[in-house]
Design an enzyme around this catalytic site. Structure first.
Site, PDB file in Angstrom:
ATOM      1  N   ASN A  89     -12.263 -36.644  80.912  1.00 39.53           N
ATOM      2  CA  ASN A  89     -12.040 -35.572  79.641  1.00 39.53           C
ATOM      3  C   ASN A  89     -11.727 -36.342  78.358  1.00 39.53           C
ATOM      4  OD1 ASN A  89     -12.761 -33.911  81.791  1.00 39.53           O
ATOM      5  ND2 ASN A  89     -10.858 -33.317  81.927  1.00 39.53           N
ATOM      6  N   VAL A  90     -12.312 -35.765  77.357  1.00 39.76           N
ATOM      7  CA  VAL A  90     -12.109 -36.161  75.962  1.00 39.76           C
ATOM      8  C   VAL A  90     -11.042 -35.556  75.079  1.00 39.76           C
ATOM      9  CG1 VAL A  90     -14.276 -37.648  75.701  1.00 39.76           C
ATOM     10  CG2 VAL A  90     -14.107 -35.244  75.100  1.00 39.76           C
ATOM     11  N   HIS A 108     -14.060 -41.726  78.753  1.00 38.11           N
ATOM     12  CA  HIS A 108     -14.947 -41.413  77.831  1.00 38.11           C
ATOM     13  C   HIS A 108     -14.586 -41.380  76.562  1.00 38.11           C
ATOM     14  CE1 HIS A 108     -17.342 -40.327  81.854  1.00 38.11           C
ATOM     15  NE2 HIS A 108     -17.346 -41.397  81.629  1.00 38.11           N
ATOM     16  N   CYS A 116     -14.483 -46.757  63.383  1.00 42.73           N
ATOM     17  CA  CYS A 116     -15.452 -47.371  62.539  1.00 42.73           C
ATOM     18  C   CYS A 116     -16.492 -48.101  63.299  1.00 42.73           C
ATOM     19  CB  CYS A 116     -14.598 -48.456  61.821  1.00 42.73           C
ATOM     20  SG  CYS A 116     -15.820 -49.445  60.702  1.00 42.73           S
ATOM     21  N   GLY A 176     -11.668 -31.657  89.813  1.00 44.63           N
ATOM     22  CA  GLY A 176     -13.025 -31.101  88.573  1.00 44.63           C
ATOM     23  C   GLY A 176     -13.972 -32.098  87.807  1.00 44.63           C
TER      24      GLY A 176
HETATM   25  N1  APR Z   1     -11.023 -25.923  88.755  1.00 44.07           N
HETATM   26  C1  APR Z   1     -11.463 -27.138  89.401  1.00 44.07           C
HETATM   27  N2  APR Z   1     -12.829 -27.346  89.402  1.00 44.07           N
HETATM   28  C2  APR Z   1     -13.538 -26.903  88.406  1.00 44.07           C
HETATM   29  C3  APR Z   1     -13.416 -25.541  87.931  1.00 44.07           C
HETATM   30  C4  APR Z   1     -11.873 -25.425  88.085  1.00 44.07           C
HETATM   31  N3  APR Z   1     -11.341 -24.165  87.437  1.00 44.07           N
HETATM   32  N4  APR Z   1     -14.182 -25.306  86.946  1.00 44.07           N
HETATM   33  C5  APR Z   1     -15.367 -26.153  87.182  1.00 44.07           C
HETATM   34  N5  APR Z   1     -14.739 -27.127  88.207  1.00 44.07           N
HETATM   35  C6  APR Z   1     -15.717 -28.203  88.840  1.00 44.07           C
HETATM   36  C7  APR Z   1     -16.971 -27.897  89.119  1.00 44.07           C
HETATM   37  O1  APR Z   1     -17.181 -27.533  90.535  1.00 44.07           O
HETATM   38  C8  APR Z   1     -17.826 -29.383  88.853  1.00 44.07           C
HETATM   39  O2  APR Z   1     -17.869 -29.892  90.103  1.00 44.07           O
HETATM   40  O3  APR Z   1     -15.673 -29.245  87.736  1.00 44.07           O
HETATM   41  C9  APR Z   1     -16.954 -29.715  87.820  1.00 44.07           C
HETATM   42  C10 APR Z   1     -17.579 -30.244  86.518  1.00 44.07           C
HETATM   43  O4  APR Z   1     -18.428 -30.901  86.710  1.00 44.07           O
HETATM   44  P1  APR Z   1     -19.490 -31.385  85.292  1.00 44.07           P
HETATM   45  O5  APR Z   1     -19.367 -30.312  84.386  1.00 44.07           O
HETATM   46  O6  APR Z   1     -20.413 -32.370  85.535  1.00 44.07           O
HETATM   47  O7  APR Z   1     -17.922 -32.243  84.435  1.00 44.07           O
HETATM   48  P2  APR Z   1     -17.842 -33.806  84.721  1.00 44.07           P
HETATM   49  O8  APR Z   1     -18.009 -34.255  86.255  1.00 44.07           O
HETATM   50  O9  APR Z   1     -16.327 -33.986  84.182  1.00 44.07           O
HETATM   51  O10 APR Z   1     -18.825 -34.667  83.746  1.00 44.07           O
HETATM   52  C11 APR Z   1     -18.676 -36.138  84.029  1.00 44.07           C
HETATM   53  O11 APR Z   1     -20.480 -36.421  82.242  1.00 44.07           O
HETATM   54  O12 APR Z   1     -21.668 -35.652  80.347  1.00 44.07           O
HETATM   55  C12 APR Z   1     -20.636 -36.543  81.014  1.00 44.07           C
HETATM   56  O13 APR Z   1     -19.237 -37.488  79.428  1.00 44.07           O
HETATM   57  C13 APR Z   1     -19.355 -36.319  80.187  1.00 44.07           C
HETATM   58  O14 APR Z   1     -17.279 -36.974  81.232  1.00 44.07           O
HETATM   59  C14 APR Z   1     -18.402 -36.029  81.573  1.00 44.07           C
HETATM   60  C15 APR Z   1     -19.137 -36.652  82.660  1.00 44.07           C
HETATM   61 ZN    ZN Z   2     -14.321 -50.576  59.222  1.00 49.48          ZN
END
Ligand code: APR
Ligand code: ZN
Length: 234
Positions: A89-90, A108, A116, A176
């Site tokens: 997460n950012v 990330h 820059c 998550g």
């Molecule tokens: N509690 C627990 N898990 C949750 C909740 C919650 N309240 N809400 C959603 N989730 C879970 C979903 O089940 C899913 O598996 O969080 C996950 C979200 O998945 P993504 O949307 O793919 O997010 P993420 O895995 O962080 O993505 C990874 O992809 O686009 C890039 O850089 C971006 O860091 C990101 C990376």
């Molecule tokens: Zn610079």
């Protein structure tokens, strides 16, 4: 190196009102990832890309750390050398839960920062628009500034820290994340014990590889996870 690694993704911040990427209604449904989060986005779609991150940055201002962030922050302060907190997460919700910047590894990048494009100097602009900081130009060398976020196809130096931390990890906790970017199966396969907490199964995660699977909200699972960490470290 830490005995316990907690790796989180967008699901950890979902209950704080920050949208995930791949759930229904997620960010990548609303925006084309190849337009705003690709290694060439700033060259071919500069204005749309800058605006996309300005919007996400400003939306952070009123978001609060949720119970899961706060419990993880508490665990990190209790066991500073035994737990590595690594996030995809950012957002700044761990920092809003009073974690210091050197206690969280952002794989990330970090939304409140801009960087820059030439000399790589990093500036923390909080929730402001990039162009409102020195007209979007570096104070040191006047080159263009950019979001300090890792785009697809770009190098992600903090992955070295992830690899180092998992090298002798004994308890691997995933909260998550869909596993679409950071491959969690291979890590779960060789650690002594592993916990998976998501809302539902993900096509990218083989949940049978995990010792314990909690398909529920992070704010509900975190207390059980914290108890397991306390027992593990007692
Ligand atoms: N509690 C627990 N898990 C949750 C909740 C919650 N309240 N809400 C959603 N989730 C879970 C979903 O089940 C899913 O598996 O969080 C996950 C979200 O998945 P993504 O949307 O793919 O997010 P993420 O895995 O962080 O993505 C990874 O992809 O686009 C890039 O850089 C971006 O860091 C990101 C990376
Ligand atoms: Zn610079």
């Amino acid at each position: 190196m830490a005995k316990i690694v907690i790796l989180s993704g967008a699901g950890l911040s979902a209950e704080s009102g920050i949208s995930t990427f791949r759930d229904s209604g997620g960010l990548w449904e609303e925006y084309d990832v190849s337009v705003v989060c690709n290694h060439d986005s700033l060259d071919i779609n500069k204005d749309i890309t800058i605006e996309f991150y300005n919007k996400r940055r400003s939306e952070l201002e009123d978001k609060e750390a949720n119970h899961a962030h706060k419990v993880i922050a508490q665990l990190k302060s209790e066991y500073p050398n035994d737990i590595a907190v690594i996030t995809q997460n950012v957002d700044n919700l761990f920092e809003k839960a009073q974690m210091k910047s050197d206690e969280v590894i952002h794989l990330h990048g970090f939304m409140p920062e801009i960087r820059c494009r030439e000399c790589e100097k990093v500036y923390d602009i909080g929730y402001k628009k990039l162009q409102d900081f020195n007209d979007g130009q570096c104070l040191e060398c006047s080159a263009d500034l950019r979001p300090n976020i890792v785009f697809f196809g770009e190098s992600a130096p903090m992955y070295e820290r992830l690899n180092a931390e998992i090298s002798n990890c004994e308890l691997f906790i995933v909260i998550g994340t869909s596993g679409e970017v950071v491959g969690v199966n291979s890590i779960a396969q060789y650690v002594t014990r592993s916990i998976l907490n998501n809302l539902e199964p993900s096509r990218a995660i083989e949940d049978s590889l995990f010792s314990k699977v909690l398909y529920m909200k992070a704010t509900e699972a975190i207390d059980e996870i914290a108890k397991e960490i306390d027992d593990f470290l007692e």
